[in-house]
Write an enzyme that holds these catalytic residues in place. Sequence first.
Site, PDB file in Angstrom:
ATOM      1  N   HIS A  17       0.843  -1.204   0.000  1.00  0.00           N
ATOM      2  CA  HIS A  17       0.000   0.000   0.000  1.00  0.00           C
ATOM      3  C   HIS A  17       0.883   1.262   0.000  1.00  0.00           C
ATOM      4  O   HIS A  17       0.624   2.205  -0.745  1.00  0.00           O
ATOM      5  CB  HIS A  17      -0.889   0.050   1.256  1.00  0.00           C
ATOM      6  CG  HIS A  17      -1.888  -1.058   1.387  1.00  0.00           C
ATOM      7  ND1 HIS A  17      -2.045  -1.791   2.533  1.00  0.00           N
ATOM      8  CD2 HIS A  17      -2.814  -1.554   0.512  1.00  0.00           C
ATOM      9  CE1 HIS A  17      -3.003  -2.679   2.380  1.00  0.00           C
ATOM     10  NE2 HIS A  17      -3.489  -2.573   1.156  1.00  0.00           N
ATOM     11  N   LYS A  41     -16.665  -7.596  11.713  1.00  0.00           N
ATOM     12  CA  LYS A  41     -16.067  -8.511  12.699  1.00  0.00           C
ATOM     13  C   LYS A  41     -14.801  -9.162  12.148  1.00  0.00           C
ATOM     14  O   LYS A  41     -13.988  -9.666  12.888  1.00  0.00           O
ATOM     15  CB  LYS A  41     -17.076  -9.589  13.074  1.00  0.00           C
ATOM     16  CG  LYS A  41     -18.207  -9.090  13.940  1.00  0.00           C
ATOM     17  CD  LYS A  41     -19.089 -10.261  14.377  1.00  0.00           C
ATOM     18  CE  LYS A  41     -20.554  -9.932  14.271  1.00  0.00           C
ATOM     19  NZ  LYS A  41     -21.170 -10.248  12.974  1.00  0.00           N
ATOM     20  N   ARG A  90      -2.264  -6.315  -8.130  1.00  0.00           N
ATOM     21  CA  ARG A  90      -1.271  -7.383  -8.091  1.00  0.00           C
ATOM     22  C   ARG A  90      -1.550  -8.316  -9.262  1.00  0.00           C
ATOM     23  O   ARG A  90      -2.649  -8.283  -9.828  1.00  0.00           O
ATOM     24  CB  ARG A  90      -1.373  -8.163  -6.771  1.00  0.00           C
ATOM     25  CG  ARG A  90      -0.864  -7.391  -5.576  1.00  0.00           C
ATOM     26  CD  ARG A  90      -1.482  -7.861  -4.295  1.00  0.00           C
ATOM     27  NE  ARG A  90      -2.901  -7.557  -4.257  1.00  0.00           N
ATOM     28  CZ  ARG A  90      -3.631  -7.512  -3.145  1.00  0.00           C
ATOM     29  NH1 ARG A  90      -3.087  -7.758  -1.993  1.00  0.00           N
ATOM     30  NH2 ARG A  90      -4.915  -7.222  -3.202  1.00  0.00           N
ATOM     31  N   SER A 128      -2.967  -8.077   3.036  1.00  0.00           N
ATOM     32  CA  SER A 128      -3.204  -7.868   4.478  1.00  0.00           C
ATOM     33  C   SER A 128      -3.715  -9.149   5.121  1.00  0.00           C
ATOM     34  O   SER A 128      -3.297  -9.511   6.233  1.00  0.00           O
ATOM     35  CB  SER A 128      -4.230  -6.751   4.700  1.00  0.00           C
ATOM     36  OG  SER A 128      -3.729  -5.521   4.278  1.00  0.00           O
TER      37      SER A 128
HETATM   38  P1  ADP Z   1      -9.746  -4.094   0.149  1.00  0.00           P
HETATM   39  O1  ADP Z   1     -10.010  -4.083  -1.322  1.00  0.00           O
HETATM   40  O2  ADP Z   1     -10.270  -5.280   0.845  1.00  0.00           O
HETATM   41  O3  ADP Z   1     -10.072  -2.825   0.818  1.00  0.00           O
HETATM   42  P2  ADP Z   1      -7.062  -3.456   0.746  1.00  0.00           P
HETATM   43  O4  ADP Z   1      -7.502  -2.480   1.716  1.00  0.00           O
HETATM   44  O5  ADP Z   1      -5.967  -4.383   1.178  1.00  0.00           O
HETATM   45  O6  ADP Z   1      -8.203  -4.325   0.225  1.00  0.00           O
HETATM   46  O7  ADP Z   1      -6.532  -2.777  -0.568  1.00  0.00           O
HETATM   47  C1  ADP Z   1      -6.815  -1.471  -0.969  1.00  0.00           C
HETATM   48  C2  ADP Z   1      -6.176  -1.258  -2.323  1.00  0.00           C
HETATM   49  O8  ADP Z   1      -4.788  -1.555  -2.267  1.00  0.00           O
HETATM   50  C3  ADP Z   1      -6.736  -2.168  -3.429  1.00  0.00           C
HETATM   51  O9  ADP Z   1      -6.730  -1.446  -4.635  1.00  0.00           O
HETATM   52  C4  ADP Z   1      -5.752  -3.279  -3.493  1.00  0.00           C
HETATM   53  O10 ADP Z   1      -5.744  -3.903  -4.755  1.00  0.00           O
HETATM   54  C5  ADP Z   1      -4.467  -2.519  -3.252  1.00  0.00           C
HETATM   55  N1  ADP Z   1      -3.415  -3.389  -2.766  1.00  0.00           N
HETATM   56  C6  ADP Z   1      -3.470  -4.274  -1.770  1.00  0.00           C
HETATM   57  N2  ADP Z   1      -2.313  -4.939  -1.622  1.00  0.00           N
HETATM   58  C7  ADP Z   1      -1.472  -4.460  -2.589  1.00  0.00           C
HETATM   59  C8  ADP Z   1      -0.117  -4.736  -2.986  1.00  0.00           C
HETATM   60  N3  ADP Z   1       0.588  -5.682  -2.388  1.00  0.00           N
HETATM   61  N4  ADP Z   1       0.395  -4.039  -4.010  1.00  0.00           N
HETATM   62  C9  ADP Z   1      -0.338  -3.106  -4.633  1.00  0.00           C
HETATM   63  N5  ADP Z   1      -1.615  -2.791  -4.330  1.00  0.00           N
HETATM   64  C10 ADP Z   1      -2.188  -3.457  -3.317  1.00  0.00           C
END
Ligand code: ADP
Length: 157
Positions: A17, A41, A90, A128
């Site tokens: 992120h 939850k 990804r 995550s």
């Molecule tokens: P969610 O979609 O469940 O809210 P996240 O909060 O983990 O998932 O992800 C928010 C954004 O960050 C999404 O666009 C996701 O694709 C991106 N993201 C998550 N992990 C990575 C990573 N390792 N590299 C690049 N982008 C990522």
Amino acid sequence: MVKALYPGSFDPVHNGHVDIVERASKLVDELIVGVYDTPSKDLMFTTEERVDLFRESVTHLPNVRVQTFVGLAPNVARELGAEFILRGLRAGFDFELEFEMALMWRNVAPDIDVVCMMSSLAYQFVYSSRIKEVAKLGANVDNLVPAHVAAALKEKL
Ligand code: ADP
């Protein structure tokens, strides 16, 4: 003034992120990280904790601010005056999910575009959910998250 919204759960924020935010912050005047305010939850960290952890991860980026959001991301982007929504991609199934969601969001708000940035090679496998899973089972995840997030994970577990 170009503004973008980067929405997500960020439970917790990880280096993938932060990498997306660092790279995207060079392309816009202001980047708003939107932490989804949900009492789900399934989440390990509260909304407040997720916001604090993200804030601490981007103190070196002056044009990035972190706040909570509720509701549909494209509507929130419009309210905040953001031209587009930023997402990270990804390799693998992220594309299918993001493509389908972007089309639905465009149906809701045709004026808000979705821009996806490719994840850096080093973070292609960083999720995550997987971080929480392996950390719970005793794995060291210090190379996948900022130091203060690693400490927060240890404390939580
Ligand atoms: P969610 O979609 O469940 O809210 P996240 O909060 O983990 O998932 O992800 C928010 C954004 O960050 C999404 O666009 C996701 O694709 C991106 N993201 C998550 N992990 C990575 C990573 N390792 N590299 C690049 N982008 C990522």
